[in-house]
Motif scaffolding. Structure first.
Motif, PDB file in Angstrom:
ATOM      1  N   ARG A  60      10.933   6.062   3.248  1.00 29.42           N
ATOM      2  CA  ARG A  60       9.658   6.488   3.821  1.00 29.42           C
ATOM      3  C   ARG A  60       8.840   5.290   4.270  1.00 29.42           C
ATOM      4  O   ARG A  60       8.096   5.361   5.246  1.00 29.42           O
ATOM      5  CB  ARG A  60       8.890   7.347   2.815  1.00 29.42           C
ATOM      6  CG  ARG A  60       9.606   8.671   2.591  1.00 29.42           C
ATOM      7  CD  ARG A  60       8.713   9.780   2.049  1.00 29.42           C
ATOM      8  NE  ARG A  60       7.343   9.763   2.507  1.00 29.42           N
ATOM      9  CZ  ARG A  60       6.326  10.135   1.730  1.00 29.42           C
ATOM     10  NH1 ARG A  60       6.549  10.495   0.478  1.00 29.42           N
ATOM     11  NH2 ARG A  60       5.113  10.139   2.207  1.00 29.42           N
ATOM     12  N   GLN A  61       8.998   4.159   3.587  1.00 24.39           N
ATOM     13  CA  GLN A  61       8.333   2.941   4.050  1.00 24.39           C
ATOM     14  C   GLN A  61       8.859   2.562   5.431  1.00 24.39           C
ATOM     15  O   GLN A  61       8.103   2.167   6.314  1.00 24.39           O
ATOM     16  CB  GLN A  61       8.600   1.785   3.085  1.00 24.39           C
ATOM     17  CG  GLN A  61       7.839   1.903   1.784  1.00 24.39           C
ATOM     18  CD  GLN A  61       8.102   0.707   0.885  1.00 24.39           C
ATOM     19  OE1 GLN A  61       8.415  -0.369   1.340  1.00 24.39           O
ATOM     20  NE2 GLN A  61       7.963   0.923  -0.410  1.00 24.39           N
ATOM     21  N   PHE A  62      10.186   2.724   5.597  1.00 20.62           N
ATOM     22  CA  PHE A  62      10.795   2.383   6.879  1.00 20.62           C
ATOM     23  C   PHE A  62      10.238   3.281   7.990  1.00 20.62           C
ATOM     24  O   PHE A  62       9.839   2.810   9.055  1.00 20.62           O
ATOM     25  CB  PHE A  62      12.315   2.521   6.770  1.00 20.62           C
ATOM     26  CG  PHE A  62      13.027   2.336   8.079  1.00 20.62           C
ATOM     27  CD1 PHE A  62      13.103   1.078   8.669  1.00 20.62           C
ATOM     28  CD2 PHE A  62      13.625   3.406   8.724  1.00 20.62           C
ATOM     29  CE1 PHE A  62      13.744   0.901   9.869  1.00 20.62           C
ATOM     30  CE2 PHE A  62      14.273   3.237   9.931  1.00 20.62           C
ATOM     31  CZ  PHE A  62      14.333   1.983  10.505  1.00 20.62           C
ATOM     32  N   VAL A  63      10.196   4.602   7.700  1.00 17.66           N
ATOM     33  CA  VAL A  63       9.772   5.548   8.727  1.00 17.66           C
ATOM     34  C   VAL A  63       8.269   5.431   9.023  1.00 17.66           C
ATOM     35  O   VAL A  63       7.847   5.521  10.171  1.00 17.66           O
ATOM     36  CB  VAL A  63      10.125   6.999   8.311  1.00 17.66           C
ATOM     37  CG1 VAL A  63       9.527   8.007   9.278  1.00 17.66           C
ATOM     38  CG2 VAL A  63      11.637   7.158   8.247  1.00 17.66           C
ATOM     39  N   HIS A  64       7.458   5.218   7.963  1.00 18.10           N
ATOM     40  CA  HIS A  64       6.009   5.262   8.165  1.00 18.10           C
ATOM     41  C   HIS A  64       5.356   3.905   8.355  1.00 18.10           C
ATOM     42  O   HIS A  64       4.232   3.833   8.831  1.00 18.10           O
ATOM     43  CB  HIS A  64       5.349   6.007   6.997  1.00 18.10           C
ATOM     44  CG  HIS A  64       5.737   7.455   6.967  1.00 18.10           C
ATOM     45  ND1 HIS A  64       5.264   8.364   7.876  1.00 18.10           N
ATOM     46  CD2 HIS A  64       6.590   8.138   6.171  1.00 18.10           C
ATOM     47  CE1 HIS A  64       5.794   9.553   7.627  1.00 18.10           C
ATOM     48  NE2 HIS A  64       6.609   9.443   6.600  1.00 18.10           N
ATOM     49  N   VAL A  65       6.031   2.833   7.966  1.00 21.48           N
ATOM     50  CA  VAL A  65       5.434   1.507   8.166  1.00 21.48           C
ATOM     51  C   VAL A  65       6.217   0.717   9.214  1.00 21.48           C
ATOM     52  O   VAL A  65       5.676   0.318  10.245  1.00 21.48           O
ATOM     53  CB  VAL A  65       5.375   0.706   6.841  1.00 21.48           C
ATOM     54  CG1 VAL A  65       4.802  -0.680   7.103  1.00 21.48           C
ATOM     55  CG2 VAL A  65       4.553   1.450   5.815  1.00 21.48           C
ATOM     56  N   ALA A 100       0.835  -1.205   0.000  1.00 21.61           N
ATOM     57  CA  ALA A 100       0.000   0.000   0.000  1.00 21.61           C
ATOM     58  C   ALA A 100       0.866   1.249   0.000  1.00 21.61           C
ATOM     59  O   ALA A 100       0.639   2.191  -0.760  1.00 21.61           O
ATOM     60  CB  ALA A 100      -0.924  -0.006   1.214  1.00 21.61           C
ATOM     61  N   ALA A 101       1.916   1.253   0.841  1.00 21.15           N
ATOM     62  CA  ALA A 101       2.794   2.417   0.926  1.00 21.15           C
ATOM     63  C   ALA A 101       3.496   2.646  -0.403  1.00 21.15           C
ATOM     64  O   ALA A 101       3.657   3.793  -0.850  1.00 21.15           O
ATOM     65  CB  ALA A 101       3.823   2.218   2.043  1.00 21.15           C
ATOM     66  N   SER A 102       3.907   1.562  -1.028  1.00 18.31           N
ATOM     67  CA  SER A 102       4.637   1.733  -2.279  1.00 18.31           C
ATOM     68  C   SER A 102       3.692   2.185  -3.401  1.00 18.31           C
ATOM     69  O   SER A 102       4.082   2.948  -4.279  1.00 18.31           O
ATOM     70  CB  SER A 102       5.399   0.436  -2.601  1.00 18.31           C
ATOM     71  OG  SER A 102       5.027  -0.075  -3.820  1.00 18.31           O
ATOM     72  N   LEU A 103       2.423   1.770  -3.328  1.00 19.81           N
ATOM     73  CA  LEU A 103       1.431   2.278  -4.288  1.00 19.81           C
ATOM     74  C   LEU A 103       1.234   3.782  -4.111  1.00 19.81           C
ATOM     75  O   LEU A 103       1.018   4.519  -5.068  1.00 19.81           O
ATOM     76  CB  LEU A 103       0.089   1.567  -4.094  1.00 19.81           C
ATOM     77  CG  LEU A 103      -0.031   0.187  -4.745  1.00 19.81           C
ATOM     78  CD1 LEU A 103      -1.415  -0.382  -4.490  1.00 19.81           C
ATOM     79  CD2 LEU A 103       0.249   0.270  -6.238  1.00 19.81           C
TER      80      LEU A 103
END
Lengths: 275, 315
Positions: free
Chosen positions: B201-206, B191-194
């Motif tokens: 940012r995936q690391f920080v937000h997921v 979802a984040a990558s979509l």
């Protein structure tokens, strides 16, 4: 894009290999020095590996410094602790998970609250109590605090919760007694977590230092870590000998871990997170 | 039903008796002892025992030895704890990363120091730190840094002990983090990558937010463990040089089992207990905050979609 991905993967692996080498280094060096002839570790430039490997320090430990006695003491304490803790904790953990009785939830709350309280707090009165009971300077005295524990009880409880009640009820309908159900149905199903508990207890009891240091005053009864700390005081100038002692102290637990790590890691991570 | 209660009692009895007698009773007795002047004379003759109220505690608070031990222990916890956790998290992320080969092997290698006996590795590290023949100084000399007396210099002794403790302990928290990472559902990353989020940012937000409960748990365990610092200074420095590595538990050991000031040592134990209790309450409060925040976030995300959410399972 693809090239960048490959570069990142290579960099990551380089990092991992370097970190692994750094992690292993003190252990490899420990083995290397233990095989050096006397005096070689205290020379410049320092050597990593022995010029001509020798087992003389292991021989000295065995023949002159009573290593076998300490090894047996540690084995006795660690195996004893493991046997008792697996037996008593599995009984209690199963009862909490699968048998309904008055006051169960209150009991669980009290135990959970005490779960994170370290045993060190009560160490002095415990010593005085064991002194009254005549257990100071005995292996029973060393064993007593690790024979049952709240952590072990909850480790088993969490696992036993997954046993379907229907299975136990079916056995009840067939007329099996509660103790029999525990022994012949629940225990075999709990085997993976019992292995976890066994490894954790063995490791903890083998490696424990403060408590055996307090309880054992006769140096003929010392466990390996206590004996090693004592030897270190007398033989600081003898690194090759001390390293051999360190290898013997560390190796048994490491082998147990390597043989059973699959169970140990799976059990520790599932149990510890649900607490 | 009656037989089940009886069976439960039978199965629980051995463990509860042992824990009661050898854990709960000493705990309470420790509190009582800390209010007495139990010393070497009282060990031999109980009639020499007197109730002294809070005198042990006030003596302790006026004792520079105690404050020094507390400061050293806090240094170890506050510097060593976060460092340990950071290394554990880094190792877990590296081992867990996509495309890494031999994950199992790396995990085993990083865990090996955890299985070692602290006395044995303290011996090994003492030689690594040897000012003249130690490998560490030899390596540093190679890059032009002069010899440092790691365990003999009051400024370096505690950092040296911390470095060893991080090496010995990081593997344990790493496997806890790995379990946490493995439980993050892949669809969150998809979802984040979509949404156009890159790796960082995936690391920080997921990754980080989902790992928050694990991190809190790991922090609590590490703090409790690190407050009990004992074997490292006992073997490597005997609390020196100049008392710079004497920890609270080492002080308790010396007071209790070297000088037989048992009342005083029990007071030390209880001050440690009070500190740990504070740490646990703080963790519990943070945990409640965290789950409250997650709940509002979940609620925001699911507005209008779900009428009745299942009640959250108790933490």
């Amino acid at each position: 894009m693809k090239l960048r991905r490959i570069a990142a993967t290579v960099a990551l692996h380089t990092l991992l290999v370097a970190a692994a080498a750094l992690t292993l280094f003190p252990l490899v060096w420990m083995v290397g020095v233990s095989l050096m002839p006397t005096g070689e570790a205290m020379s410049l430039p320092p050597r990593l590996l022995p010029s001509s490997p020798t087992l003389e320090h292991y021989r000295t430990l065995l023949e002159r410094l009573d290593l076998l006695r300490y090894l047996l003491a540690s084995a006795t304490v660690a195996l004893g602790a493991t046997l008792f803790s697996v037996t008593f904790n599995s009984m209690a953990g199963y009862a909490l998970a699968k048998l309904r009785f008055a006051g169960r939830q209150r009991l669980e709350r009290v135990l959970l609250a005490a779960l994170v309280v370290p045993g060190q707090i009560g160490m002095l009165p415990l010593f005085l109590l064991l002194r009254e009971m005549g257990l100071v300077n005995t292996y029973w005295g060393v064993l007593v605090p690790s024979m049952a524990g709240i952590f072990g009880i909850f480790l088993v409880r969490q696992y036993a919760l997954t046993i379907p009640d229907a299975l136990l009820d079916a056995a009840r309908v067939d007329g099996a007694g509660e103790l029999r159900i525990f022994y012949s149905i629940a225990l075999p199903l709990c085997r993976p977590i019992l292995v976890t508990l066994a490894v954790a207890t063995f490791m903890g009891a083998w490696n424990d230092f403060l408590w055996p240091l307090i309880v054992l005053t006769d140096d003929r009864l010392y466990t390996l870590p206590v004996a090693l700390a004592g030897l270190f005081g007398e033989h600081v100038q003898d690194p090759e000998l001390m390293m051999a002692g360190a290898v013997v102290t560390v190796l048994p637990v490491m082998l147990v871990f390597l043989a059973l790590q699959r169970y140990y890691i799976a059990g520790m991570t599932s149990g510890s997170l649900k607490g | 039903m009656r037989t089940r209660s009886a069976a439960a009692l039978l199965l629980l009895a051995p463990a509860l008796c042992l824990i009661g007698l050898f854990f709960f009773v000493p705990m309470v007795a420790s509190l009582l002892l800390s209010l007495t002047d139990f010393d070497i004379y009282a060990v031999a003759d109980r009639s020499a025992l007197r109730f002294v109220g809070l005198r042990n505690y006030s003596a302790l608070l006026g004792d520079s030895l105690f404050w020094n031990a507390l400061r050293n222990t806090l240094y170890f916890v506050v510097v060593g704890g976060p460092l340990s956790i950071a290394v554990s998290l880094g190792a877990a992320l590296a081992v867990h990363a996509r495309g890494v080969r031999l994950k199992g092997l790396f995990r085993t290698v990083f865990f090996l120091p955890v299985t070692t006996t602290i006395v044995a590795v303290a011996v090994v590290w003492r030689y690594l730190y040897h000012p003249r023949f130690g490998l560490l100084n030899y390596a540093l000399a190679g890059v032009g840094i002069g010899p440092i007396d790691w365990l003999g210099d009051p400024d370096w002794a505690m950092p040296s002990i911390i470095a060893m403790a991080v090496w010995k302990n990081f593997g344990f928290n790493m496997i806890v983090f790995l379990a946490g990472l493995q439980s993050i559902p892949e669809r969150l990353y998809e979802a984040a990558s979509l949404d156009g989020a890159g790796r960082w940012r995936q690391f920080v937000h997921v990754t980080l937010p989902t790992l928050a409960p694990t991190t809190l748990f790991v922090t609590l365990l590490t703090a409790i463990g690190y407050f009990q610092l004992f074997a490292e200074p006992y073997v490597m420095t005997q609390g020196g040089p100049a008392g710079s590595t004497r920890s609270v538990v080492l002080l308790m050991y010396e007071e209790g089992f070297r000088w037989w000031n048992i009342g005083m040592a029990a007071a030390v134990a209880f001050v440690l207990f009070a500190i740990l209790l504070g740490v646990m309450l703080l963790q519990a409060a943070l945990r409640r905050m965290l789950s409250a925040r997650n709940e509002t976030q979940d609620a925001d995300a699911s507005v209008g979609r779900e009428a009745a959410r299942p009640t959250q399972e108790p933490a």
